[in-house]
Scaffold this motif. Structure first.
Motif, mmCIF file in Angstrom:
data_model
loop_
_atom_site.group_PDB
_atom_site.id
_atom_site.type_symbol
_atom_site.label_atom_id
_atom_site.label_comp_id
_atom_site.label_asym_id
_atom_site.label_seq_id
_atom_site.Cartn_x
_atom_site.Cartn_y
_atom_site.Cartn_z
ATOM 1 N N GLY A 1 0.815 -1.214 0.000
ATOM 2 C CA GLY A 1 0.000 0.000 0.000
ATOM 3 C C GLY A 1 0.846 1.259 0.000
ATOM 4 N N ILE A 2 1.935 1.254 0.776
ATOM 5 C CA ILE A 2 2.838 2.408 0.822
ATOM 6 C C ILE A 2 3.514 2.604 -0.532
ATOM 7 N N SER A 3 3.876 1.503 -1.177
ATOM 8 C CA SER A 3 4.510 1.589 -2.494
ATOM 9 C C SER A 3 3.549 2.162 -3.536
ATOM 10 N N VAL A 4 2.286 1.718 -3.475
ATOM 11 C CA VAL A 4 1.279 2.264 -4.391
ATOM 12 C C VAL A 4 1.089 3.759 -4.126
ATOM 13 N N LEU A 5 1.087 4.134 -2.838
ATOM 14 C CA LEU A 5 0.950 5.546 -2.460
ATOM 15 C C LEU A 5 2.109 6.367 -3.034
ATOM 16 N N LEU A 6 3.320 5.817 -2.971
ATOM 17 C CA LEU A 6 4.489 6.509 -3.512
ATOM 18 C C LEU A 6 4.358 6.689 -5.017
ATOM 19 N N TYR A 7 3.907 5.642 -5.688
ATOM 20 C CA TYR A 7 3.758 5.721 -7.150
ATOM 21 C C TYR A 7 2.686 6.737 -7.529
ATOM 22 N N LEU A 8 1.532 6.686 -6.860
ATOM 23 C CA LEU A 8 0.456 7.638 -7.154
ATOM 24 C C LEU A 8 0.892 9.073 -6.862
ATOM 25 N N SER A 9 1.644 9.251 -5.773
ATOM 26 C CA SER A 9 2.129 10.590 -5.426
ATOM 27 C C SER A 9 3.094 11.109 -6.493
ATOM 28 N N SER A 10 3.904 10.208 -7.043
ATOM 29 C CA SER A 10 4.828 10.600 -8.109
ATOM 30 C C SER A 10 4.062 11.033 -9.362
ATOM 31 N N ILE A 11 2.986 10.332 -9.672
ATOM 32 C CA ILE A 11 2.169 10.679 -10.836
ATOM 33 C C ILE A 11 1.492 12.035 -10.623
ATOM 34 N N ILE A 12 0.995 12.269 -9.400
ATOM 35 C CA ILE A 12 0.391 13.556 -9.070
ATOM 36 C C ILE A 12 1.421 14.676 -9.225
ATOM 37 N N THR A 13 2.631 14.426 -8.729
ATOM 38 C CA THR A 13 3.701 15.414 -8.842
ATOM 39 C C THR A 13 4.015 15.710 -10.309
ATOM 40 N N LEU A 14 4.064 14.664 -11.127
ATOM 41 C CA LEU A 14 4.330 14.848 -12.553
ATOM 42 C C LEU A 14 3.265 15.715 -13.216
ATOM 43 N N ALA A 15 1.999 15.436 -12.888
ATOM 44 C CA ALA A 15 0.908 16.208 -13.480
ATOM 45 C C ALA A 15 0.983 17.670 -13.050
ATOM 46 N N LEU A 16 1.308 17.894 -11.793
ATOM 47 C CA LEU A 16 1.450 19.263 -11.286
ATOM 48 C C LEU A 16 2.579 19.996 -12.014
#
Length: 429
Positions: free
Chosen positions: A88-103
Motif C-alpha cells: 500500500g505504501i509503495s502504491v501511495l508513492l507511485y500515485l504521489s509521483s504521478i500527481i507530482t508529474l501532473a502538477l
C-alpha cells in the motif's frame, strides 16, 4: 557488453538531484512561503534544507546498503516485508509521483502559455503540458544516458541564469527592505518550513540511481548532500534577492511568478521573459527526474510481484512502466484541477518519508547508520507534516480529507490486485 559504460558518475547523480529540486518549486513556492514568513523566508529555506539533509542521511544509508531501482519501495519492503502494508505504501508513492508529474507539467504549461500571452487558456496550458510529457517520454525511451544528458544541460542553463539573477539582485537590493524589524513572528517561520521543505523533496530521486551510479556506497550519500547543499545556497540567495527588491505584498501578489516579478526592477521586461524561460527549463528538468523515478518505482514493484509483470518489460532502453506513467499523468493533466491535489501529494510524500525512517530503525543494524540521526529524521519529518496540516486545516479540512482518501485508495488498489490476481509476492534480489 561492458555494463560500466551505462553507469552514471557522482556529478551526474548530483545533476539529477539538483534538477529534481530546483524546478517548479522555487518558482511557484516563493510567493506561497513569502505569504507566511515574509522577509524571513530565507531562514525557512535554510531550515528546510537542514531537515532535508537529515532525512537524506537516512535514505543514503538505506540506498548504500540496499541499492535498487525502486529506492524507497525497496527500503520499505526490506523493513516491513512484502505484505499489504508495504504494498500500500509503495502504491501511495507511485500515485504521489504521478500527481507530482501532473502538477509539474501543468506548471510548465502555465509558464509556456504566459510567454505566448495565452495564460487564460486552459486548452493551451494542457497542450503545452502534454507536449512536454511526450518530449521527456521520448528522451527517456532511449535510456539513462539520455536522461542524464538532458538533465545536465537543463540544470546548467537554469543554475547559470539563476546565479546571475541572484548576484545582480543582491547588488541592487535595498538593505532597508530586509531589516530584522520587518520579520514576522517565529511561529510563522516554522509554519512556512512545511512549504519550503517541499522544494527539497526531490533529493529522494537520487536514491533511484543506486543501480546505475558508480560506487553507490560512497557516491549516493555524497550526491544527496552535495545536491541539497547547492540547492540550499540557490534558494537562500534567491529569497534574499527577491525580498530585498520587492515589498512582501508585491511578492504575494505575483505568487507563481514572484521570481520573474522580482527581476523587473533590475532587468525590466527582458528579465521577466528570461526568468520565465528559465522556469521552463527548470520545470522540464524536474519532470525528467520525477518521471525517471516513477518508472523505477513501477519496475521495482513489478520485480517484487506488487505490480503486473508487464511493468518490468523492456521497451527501448526503458520499461513499459514509462508508458503507463505517461498515460496516467496525461489523464490527470486533462481531467483534474491539481491545486489541492498537489498539497495532498506533498503530505503523502512526507508521510512516506516518515514510514521509511521508521522502517530504517528496524533494520539499522544492517545499515550501520546513526540511530540518533535516523530518529531525528523521523521526528523532524513528522513535525513538518503536523505544521503543514495545522496551517492547511485552519480554513478547511479538505486537504486532510483528500489525503485520507488517497491513502485509502492506495491500500484498496493493493488489496484489489491481490484478490483479482491471487498473486504471491516474492522478495526481489
Amino acid at each position: 557488453m561492458d555494463k560500466s559504460k551505462n553507469k552514471i558518475g557522482l556529478w551526474s547523480a548530483v545533476g539529477i538531484g539538483v534538477g529534481a529540486m530546483v524546478g517548479a518549486g522555487i518558482f511557484a513556492l516563493m510567493g506561497e512561503a513569502g505569504a507566511i514568513a515574509g522577509k524571513a523566508v530565507y531562514i525557512s529555506f535554510i531550515l528546510g534544507g537542514i531537515i532535508a539533509a537529515i532525512s537524506g542521511y537516512s535514505l543514503a544509508k538505506l540506498g548504500a546498503s540496499f541499492p535498487a531501482a525502486g529506492g524507497i519501495v525497496k527500503y520499505v519492503a526490506q523493513a516491513f516485508g512484502l505484505n499489504v502494508f508495504s504494498g500500500g505504501i509503495s502504491v501511495l508513492l507511485y500515485l504521489s509521483s504521478i500527481i507530482t508529474l501532473a502538477l509539474l507539467a501543468k506548471a510548465f504549461g502555465s509558464y509556456a502559455a504566459v510567454l505566448f500571452n495565452l495564460k487564460e487558456s486552459l486548452i493551451y496550458i494542457n497542450i503545452f503540458a502534454l507536449s512536454i510529457m511526450l518530449l521527456i517520454g521520448i528522451i527517456q525511451y532511449f535510456g539513462i544516458k539520455k536522461v542524464v544528458k538532458f538533465q545536465n544541460v537543463s540544470i546548467v542553463i537554469t543554475i547559470i541564469i539563476l546565479v546571475i539573477f541572484a548576484t545582480v539582485g543582491l547588488i541592487y537590493m535595498k538593505p532597508e527592505l530586509m531589516a530584522p524589524a520587518l520579520y514576522p513572528s517565529s511561529n510563522k517561520i516554522l509554519f512556512s518550513i512545511a512549504i519550503t521543505f517541499f522544494s527539497y523533496e526531490g533529493f529522494r530521486i537520487i536514491t533511484h540511481t543506486a543501480e546505475d551510479i558508480v560506487n553507490p556506497e560512497k557516491n549516493l550519500m555524497k550526491a544527496i548532500f552535495i545536491s541539497i547543499g547547492i540547492t540550499m545556497v540557490i534558494y537562500t540567495t534567491l529569497a534574499y534577492a527577491v525580498f530585498g527588491n520587492l515589498e512582501v505584498d508585491k511578492v504575494i501578489e505575483a505568487k507563481n511568478y514572484a521570481l520573474a516579478e522580482a527581476s523587473k526592477p533590475v532587468f525590466g521586461n527582458l528579465g521577466y521573459t528570461i526568468i520565465s524561460v528559465t522556469a521552463l527549463f527548470a520545470t522540464a528538468s524536474t519532470i525528467n527526474a520525477t518521471l525517471y523515478a516513477a518508472t523505477k518505482i513501477s519496475y521495482q514493484m513489478a520485480k517484487d510481484g506488487e505490480f503486473p509483470s508487464f511493468f518490468s518489460k523492456q521497451i527501448g532502453n526503458s520499461r513499459v512502466g514509462l508508458l503507463v506513467s505517461l498515460l496516467l499523468t496525461g489523464l490527470l493533466i486533462v481531467f483534474l484541477d491539481l491545486l489541492q491535489i498537489a498539497a495532498v501529494g506533498s503530505i503523502a510524500m512526507l508521510s512516506i518519508h516518515a514510514v521509511t525512517h521508521l522502517g530504517h530503525l528496524k533494520i539499522i543494524h544492517q545499515t550501520k547508520a546513526s540511530k540518533f540521526l535516523v530518529v531525528t529524521a523521523l521526528l523532524t519529518t513528522l513535525t513538518v507534516i503536523v505544521l503543514f496540516l495545522i496551517y492547511s486545516i485552519k480554513d478547511s479540512y479538505t486537504i486532510l480529507f483528500l489525503f485520507v482518501g488517497l491513502l485509502v485508495l492506495s491500500f484498496l488498489i493493493e488489496l484489489t490486485a491481490r484478490l483479482i490476481t491471487n498473486r504471491k509476492v516474492t522478495k526481489s534480489n
